[in-house]
Design an enzyme around this catalytic site. Structure first.
Site, short mmCIF file in Angstrom:
data_model
loop_
_atom_site.label_atom_id
_atom_site.label_comp_id
_atom_site.label_asym_id
_atom_site.label_seq_id
_atom_site.Cartn_x
_atom_site.Cartn_y
_atom_site.Cartn_z
N THR A 126 0.31 -0.91 -0.01
CA THR A 126 0.39 0.22 -0.42
C THR A 126 1.14 1.21 0.13
O THR A 126 0.56 2.11 -0.87
CB THR A 126 -0.44 -0.03 1.13
OG1 THR A 126 -1.51 -1.50 1.29
CG2 THR A 126 -2.31 0.89 0.51
N VAL A 161 -14.04 -12.67 0.94
CA VAL A 161 -15.01 -14.06 0.00
C VAL A 161 -14.33 -14.93 -0.42
O VAL A 161 -13.29 -15.02 -1.07
CB VAL A 161 -15.46 -13.34 -0.49
CG1 VAL A 161 -16.36 -11.50 -0.42
CG2 VAL A 161 -15.21 -12.21 -1.93
N LYS A 212 -4.60 -10.08 6.10
CA LYS A 212 -5.24 -11.29 4.98
C LYS A 212 -4.02 -12.08 4.59
O LYS A 212 -4.95 -13.58 4.34
CB LYS A 212 -5.45 -10.61 3.65
CG LYS A 212 -5.47 -11.02 2.43
CD LYS A 212 -6.95 -12.18 3.24
CE LYS A 212 -6.87 -12.97 1.32
NZ LYS A 212 -7.28 -12.44 0.23
N CYS A 266 -5.43 -18.17 -4.19
CA CYS A 266 -5.04 -16.96 -2.85
C CYS A 266 -4.65 -18.48 -2.00
O CYS A 266 -3.31 -18.01 -1.86
CB CYS A 266 -6.74 -17.16 -2.12
SG CYS A 266 -7.62 -16.87 -3.37
#
Ligand code: SAJ
Length: 422
Positions: A126, A161, A212, A266
């Site tokens: 980020t 999700v 995450k 993922c």
């Protein structure tokens, strides 16, 4: 601040549902994607990915005029970046897509805008994105230099999700909000509150990135534990699924399920983002990746042993006359997604090493992908059960769970998911 226009950059498995859900809350949404074909499909009110109910939500959003797709970014009040973050070389994260997405939105940014990175990212991504934006727009101020007084607000809010349940989980899951400053987080919360019913929990950007990666690494390590147990139990002649069921009766034990390996985009990728940053400390996380990545090879060895055993008991037959049926190609149950699937990889390897017929049974697809169609044929369940000399069960699809054990006529059956074992 009211968000009149929201832009979602990257219209894939996360970006498109997110854009559609904002649009369903009557926000003007501009979806941006470099893929002209995807843009055209969405603008027709259709979808280019598979996700239950998404077609209806996108169709309604487009026909009611709330969602529009384009290849060129346009001004908006908030930008969500949801592009892929694959790895390259020796499992190093590849931030190329984030870099080009941020450089593409930079020209249309204006004072007061919010930029959110949703893509699963290594720690520091980020801040890197903020640096790329600042470099492209020296006329605007950013949180890394101007803190709470910056013109542009930036946050990392990772998506969490589960494919197959995206529309429900987008709304219901709690959301980690990692603003570069508290005001960045505040603005990000007001954006997500447009549709998120779960709690929005504030932290900083680096912790949100790590959170995450931690979630997916936790699952990977737990699956690796189950996969390791399955190989140990095989040696010791113990049914691993019974063992796990029994151990999970303990109030503080919750082991996941072994399988033919870990697939998807993922869980098999994200743990490497931790390993590549801190290789000297991430030993368990690396080992878990290696255990899970090594499982397909173990399954292939079992298939070779089964064929050898079959030939020993059928001395009149040659390997060319042995039919192997692979049950399942998808990366997990009850979906049609074959990408990054250990089941597909195993089936492909079997067809390369086996001179006889290889049947693939996958109830969720109508056609085999091009790379498989020459070396195997797609079969329905019944004929595959009738013709197979060796069966390899790779995915626990509901159709396979319903097969009665009396119909499995060969004793040369490798059940990697434990659905046919008593
Ligand atoms: N698997 C097993 N045994 C298990 C559970 C899963 O072998 O007990 C295998 C599956 O067969 C599959 C792979 O793991 O090959 C991954 O499947 P999954 O259902 O665990 O996860 P994904 O990749 O579909 O979605 C994950 C989710 N993360 C967690 O549950 C911690 C989802 O919430 C994330 O949003 C998603 O990754 C993502 O986008 O990062």
């Amino acid at each position: 601040m009211p968000f009149k226009t929201i832009s979602v950059v990257g219209l894939g498995y996360i970006g498109l549902p997110t854009a559609a859900v904002f649009a369903s809350r009557k926000k003007q949404v501009i979806g941006v994607d470099v893929n002209q074909n995807a843009v055209d499909i969405i603008n027709r009110g259709e979808i280019h990915i598979v996700e239950p109910d998404l077609d209806m939500v996108v169709h309604a959003a487009v026909t009611e005029g709330y969602l529009r797709a384009t290849t060129r970014p346009e001004p908006a009040d908030a930008f969500l970046i949801a592009v892929p973050t694959p790895f390259k070389g020796d499992h190093e994260p590849d931030l190329t897509y984030i870099e080009s997405a941020s450089k593409s939105i930079a020209p249309v940014l204006k004072k007061g805008d919010l930029v959110i990175l949703e893509s699963t990212s290594p720690v520091g991504a980020t801040e890197q994105m903020a640096a790329w934006l600042a470099e492209a727009r020296p006329d605007l101020s950013f949180p890394q230099t101007h803190g709470e007084n910056s013109d542009i607000r930036i946050a990392h809010c990772p998506e969490r999700v589960l494919p197959g349940h995206v529309l429900r989980e987008l709304v219901q899951n709690d959301r980690v909000i990692g603003g570069m400053t508290p005001k960045c987080s505040e603005l990000a919360i007001s954006l997500y509150k447009i549709f998120v019913q779960g709690e929005c929990i504030v932290t900083n950007a680096r912790t949100a990135e790590m959170c995450k990666l931690t979630e997916n690494s936790f699952r990977d390590v737990n699956i690796a534990f189950a996969n390791e147990l399955s190989m140990i139990c095989d040696k010791l002649d113990i049914n691993v699924w019974e063992l796990i069921r029994l151990a999970n009766r303990h109030p503080r034990v919750n082991i996941l399920q072994p399988g033919p390996g870990v697939g998807g985009h993922c869980i098999a990728v994200d743990p490497w983002f931790i390993v590549s940053k801190t290789p000297e400390h991430a030993k368990l996380i690396r080992t878990a990746r290696e255990v899970n990545d090594g499982k397909p090879k173990w399954v292939l060895e079992k298939v070779q042993l089964a064929v050898a055993d079959f030939l020993q008991t059928h001395p009149d037959k040659s390997a060319r006359e042995v039919t192997i049926a692979c049950f399942g190609l998808a990366f997990k149950p009850d979906i049609d997604d074959l990408r990054e699937s250990p089941a597909t990889a195993i089936c492909e390897q079997i067809s390369k090493m086996h001179p006889g017929i290889v049947l693939a049974v996958e109830p969720n697809i109508d056609l085999l992908p091009a790379k498989l169609e020459k070396s195997m044929s797609l079969s329905m369940i019944e004929p595959a059960l009738a013709e197979a000399d060796v069966i390899v069960l790779l995915v626990d699809h509901k159709e396979f769970k319903e097969i009665e054990s009396s119909k499995i006529r060969t004793r040369h059956t490798i059940d990697t998911r434990g659905i046919w074992k008593a």
